[in-house]
Motif scaffolding. Structure first.
Motif, PDB file in Angstrom:
ATOM      1  N   ARG A 151       0.840  -1.207   0.000  1.00 51.31           N
ATOM      2  CA  ARG A 151       0.000   0.000   0.000  1.00 51.31           C
ATOM      3  C   ARG A 151       0.874   1.257   0.000  1.00 51.31           C
ATOM      4  N   SER A 152       1.919   1.247   0.825  1.00 48.25           N
ATOM      5  CA  SER A 152       2.807   2.403   0.919  1.00 48.25           C
ATOM      6  C   SER A 152       3.531   2.677  -0.399  1.00 48.25           C
ATOM      7  N   LEU A 153       3.902   1.601  -1.094  1.00 46.50           N
ATOM      8  CA  LEU A 153       4.607   1.737  -2.367  1.00 46.50           C
ATOM      9  C   LEU A 153       3.663   1.956  -3.552  1.00 46.50           C
ATOM     10  N   GLY A 154       2.366   1.800  -3.306  1.00 45.67           N
ATOM     11  CA  GLY A 154       1.393   1.972  -4.382  1.00 45.67           C
ATOM     12  C   GLY A 154       1.436   0.852  -5.406  1.00 45.67           C
ATOM     13  N   MET A 155       1.674  -0.370  -4.932  1.00 45.41           N
ATOM     14  CA  MET A 155       1.707  -1.515  -5.855  1.00 45.41           C
ATOM     15  C   MET A 155       0.849  -2.642  -5.297  1.00 45.41           C
ATOM     16  N   HIS A 156       0.506  -3.556  -6.170  1.00 38.99           N
ATOM     17  CA  HIS A 156      -0.291  -4.710  -5.763  1.00 38.99           C
ATOM     18  C   HIS A 156       0.553  -5.615  -4.883  1.00 38.99           C
ATOM     19  N   ARG A 157      -0.077  -6.212  -3.879  1.00 35.96           N
ATOM     20  CA  ARG A 157       0.626  -7.080  -2.932  1.00 35.96           C
ATOM     21  C   ARG A 157       1.338  -8.227  -3.636  1.00 35.96           C
ATOM     22  N   ARG A 158       0.689  -8.842  -4.622  1.00 39.12           N
ATOM     23  CA  ARG A 158       1.305  -9.975  -5.341  1.00 39.12           C
ATOM     24  C   ARG A 158       2.543  -9.536  -6.129  1.00 39.12           C
ATOM     25  N   THR A 159       2.482  -8.334  -6.696  1.00 39.37           N
ATOM     26  CA  THR A 159       3.639  -7.805  -7.424  1.00 39.37           C
ATOM     27  C   THR A 159       4.814  -7.644  -6.460  1.00 39.37           C
ATOM     28  N   LEU A 160       4.531  -7.099  -5.284  1.00 37.18           N
ATOM     29  CA  LEU A 160       5.583  -6.935  -4.282  1.00 37.18           C
ATOM     30  C   LEU A 160       6.124  -8.300  -3.856  1.00 37.18           C
ATOM     31  N   GLN A 161       5.250  -9.264  -3.648  1.00 32.75           N
ATOM     32  CA  GLN A 161       5.706 -10.598  -3.255  1.00 32.75           C
ATOM     33  C   GLN A 161       6.633 -11.198  -4.318  1.00 32.75           C
ATOM     34  N   ARG A 162       6.296 -11.030  -5.576  1.00 29.40           N
ATOM     35  CA  ARG A 162       7.168 -11.533  -6.653  1.00 29.40           C
ATOM     36  C   ARG A 162       8.534 -10.839  -6.616  1.00 29.40           C
ATOM     37  N   LYS A 163       8.528  -9.535  -6.411  1.00 29.36           N
ATOM     38  CA  LYS A 163       9.794  -8.797  -6.350  1.00 29.36           C
ATOM     39  C   LYS A 163      10.642  -9.260  -5.162  1.00 29.36           C
ATOM     40  N   LEU A 164       9.997  -9.547  -4.047  1.00 27.41           N
ATOM     41  CA  LEU A 164      10.725  -9.972  -2.852  1.00 27.41           C
ATOM     42  C   LEU A 164      11.289 -11.385  -2.985  1.00 27.41           C
TER      43      LEU A 164
END
Length: 178
Positions: free
Chosen positions: A158-171
């Motif tokens: 939410r803070s980065l303004g991206m979808h949670r799944r997108t963030l999970q893939r990046k991580l």
């Protein structure tokens, strides 16, 4: 009779623990190994370690959360945070929280001991000729925001303004080198 010098290794990588334990025992330390923060605290309460290596990313916790607890047991303990997920923000936080040093894996026993014993700042440290890439800066920014949200992926997304799944893939990807 002299007290043996105690060395606590906290890492959830079993093979790394075995290798580091053997290496430190060969160098004369009394070695304790913990693979969880809970086990580390139990050992620390019994043996107040003189030295410690603490993995940044433990299965149930963070080395950044464990470090102040270890130092509360023995404020003179010299500890190095080890990580395969290095970022500037976690390095700064580790030092602020009392780490003697911060190293990126893979490391060997000699590198750990050097980091524990050579704590004076070195103004002659080489400066990288090439600045970090945009991808590396992005990865470090994500790590910093994730840390600010105590590892909460939904809040970080939410803070980065991206979808949670997108963030999970990046991580899930390895950190970008440069």
């Amino acid at each position: 009779m002299d007290q043996p010098i105690t060395f606590l290794i906290v890492d959830d990588d079993e093979l790394f623990c075995q290798v580091m334990e053997r290496a430190m025992k060969r160098r004369g330390f009394e070695v304790m190994v913990a693979q969880t923060a809970t086990d580390a605290m139990q050992l620390a309460h019994r043996h107040a370690p003189d030295y410690a290596t603490v993995d940044l990313k433990l299965e149930e916790s963070s080395g950044l959360k464990l470090l102040p607890e270890l130092l509360s047991i023995n404020p003179n303990c010299k500890a190095v945070i080890l990580t395969g997920y290095s970022s500037i923000s976690t390095a700064v936080e580790a030092i602020k929280l009392g780490a003697t040093n911060y190293l990126c894996k893979p490391v060997d026993a000699d590198e750990v001991l050097h980091a524990l014993h050579h704590t004076s700042p070195d103004p002659d440290t080489e400066i990288a000729e090439h600045p970090p890439s945009v991808n590396r800066l992005t990865w470090e920014h994500i790590q910093r925001v994730l840390h600010e949200h105590d590892g909460n992926i939904s809040a970080t997304a939410r803070s980065l303004g991206m979808h949670r799944r997108t963030l999970q893939r990046k991580l899930q990807k390895r950190p970008v080198k440069r």
